[in-house]
Design an enzyme around this catalytic site. Structure first.
Site, PDB file in Angstrom:
ATOM      1  N   THR A  14       0.832  -1.207   0.000  1.00 58.70           N
ATOM      2  CA  THR A  14       0.000   0.000   0.000  1.00 58.70           C
ATOM      3  C   THR A  14       0.865   1.253   0.000  1.00 58.70           C
ATOM      4  O   THR A  14       2.032   1.228   0.361  1.00 58.70           O
ATOM      5  CB  THR A  14      -0.955   0.022   1.213  1.00 58.70           C
ATOM      6  OG1 THR A  14      -0.189   0.060   2.412  1.00 58.70           O
ATOM      7  CG2 THR A  14      -1.870  -1.187   1.215  1.00 58.70           C
ATOM      8  N   ASP A  15       0.251   2.358  -0.402  1.00 63.78           N
ATOM      9  CA  ASP A  15       0.977   3.630  -0.438  1.00 63.78           C
ATOM     10  C   ASP A  15       0.540   4.528   0.722  1.00 63.78           C
ATOM     11  O   ASP A  15      -0.222   4.106   1.594  1.00 63.78           O
ATOM     12  CB  ASP A  15       0.797   4.310  -1.792  1.00 63.78           C
ATOM     13  CG  ASP A  15      -0.650   4.660  -2.106  1.00 63.78           C
ATOM     14  OD1 ASP A  15      -1.494   4.676  -1.173  1.00 63.78           O
ATOM     15  OD2 ASP A  15      -0.950   4.923  -3.276  1.00 63.78           O
ATOM     16  N   LYS A  16       0.984   5.755   0.723  1.00 56.81           N
ATOM     17  CA  LYS A  16       0.682   6.693   1.795  1.00 56.81           C
ATOM     18  C   LYS A  16      -0.823   6.941   1.944  1.00 56.81           C
ATOM     19  O   LYS A  16      -1.297   7.264   3.026  1.00 56.81           O
ATOM     20  CB  LYS A  16       1.419   8.013   1.532  1.00 56.81           C
ATOM     21  CG  LYS A  16       1.348   8.989   2.667  1.00 56.81           C
ATOM     22  CD  LYS A  16       2.211  10.208   2.381  1.00 56.81           C
ATOM     23  CE  LYS A  16       2.151  11.177   3.551  1.00 56.81           C
ATOM     24  NZ  LYS A  16       2.993  12.337   3.338  1.00 56.81           N
ATOM     25  N   ILE A  19      -3.909   2.794  -0.092  1.00 57.01           N
ATOM     26  CA  ILE A  19      -4.419   1.915  -1.147  1.00 57.01           C
ATOM     27  C   ILE A  19      -3.249   1.163  -1.790  1.00 57.01           C
ATOM     28  O   ILE A  19      -2.099   1.562  -1.671  1.00 57.01           O
ATOM     29  CB  ILE A  19      -5.218   2.699  -2.217  1.00 57.01           C
ATOM     30  CG1 ILE A  19      -4.349   3.735  -2.932  1.00 57.01           C
ATOM     31  CG2 ILE A  19      -6.435   3.356  -1.591  1.00 57.01           C
ATOM     32  CD1 ILE A  19      -5.041   4.431  -4.089  1.00 57.01           C
TER      33      ILE A  19
END
Length: 138
Positions: A14-16, A19
């Site tokens: 996932t990213d910041k 998601i």
């Protein structure tokens, strides 16, 4: 033939924003493609042992809705087009609890080459392998 590979989204994917990062989907495509090859009875390792390589020449990925940490997903793979020197795999990613609407779709195009990266005519040189590849299609 369609393979169905289960994926549980890991935190590192996932990213910041929380998601799944866009770069992860092609990795899942590879997982599903490898499972499809095994399901057809001809794993990638065996193909490479014989001297057939399938380098990636194109990837396409379309995102409809995000996936999140700890989501259970199903990634499907099938061969959508096959020529003696090229193979196209198509993928769909679903939430396991909703197999009606994909959250992502894509495809990858692979050349079929020998160990020296020269294109080969699989149908002519390896007809039994070509038939297995055909079996992986719709």
């Amino acid at each position: 033939m369609i393979s169905k590979s289960k994926v549980n989204v890991r935190y590192a994917e996932t990213d910041k924003m929380g998601i799944v990062h866009h770069s992860v989907y092609p990795i899942w495509y590879e997982l599903a493609r490898t499972d499809l090859s095994k399901q057809a009875g001809f794993p990638y390792a065996k193909m490479e042992e014989i001297g057939i390589m399938t380098p990636l020449v194109e990837v396409n990925c379309k995102y409809y809705s995000p996936a999140y940490y700890d989501d259970d997903l199903i990634v499907t793979a099938t061969v959508s087009k096959l020529t003696p020197a090229r193979i196209v795999f198509s993928y769909e990613v679903y939430r396991e609890d909703n197999m009606e609407k994909p959250i992502n779709v894509g495809y990858t195009v692979h050349a079929i080459v020998d160990k020296n990266m020269k294109p080969i005519n699989t149908k002519k040189l390896y007809p039994e392998i070509y038939k297995i590849m055909e079996k992986m299609g719709n």
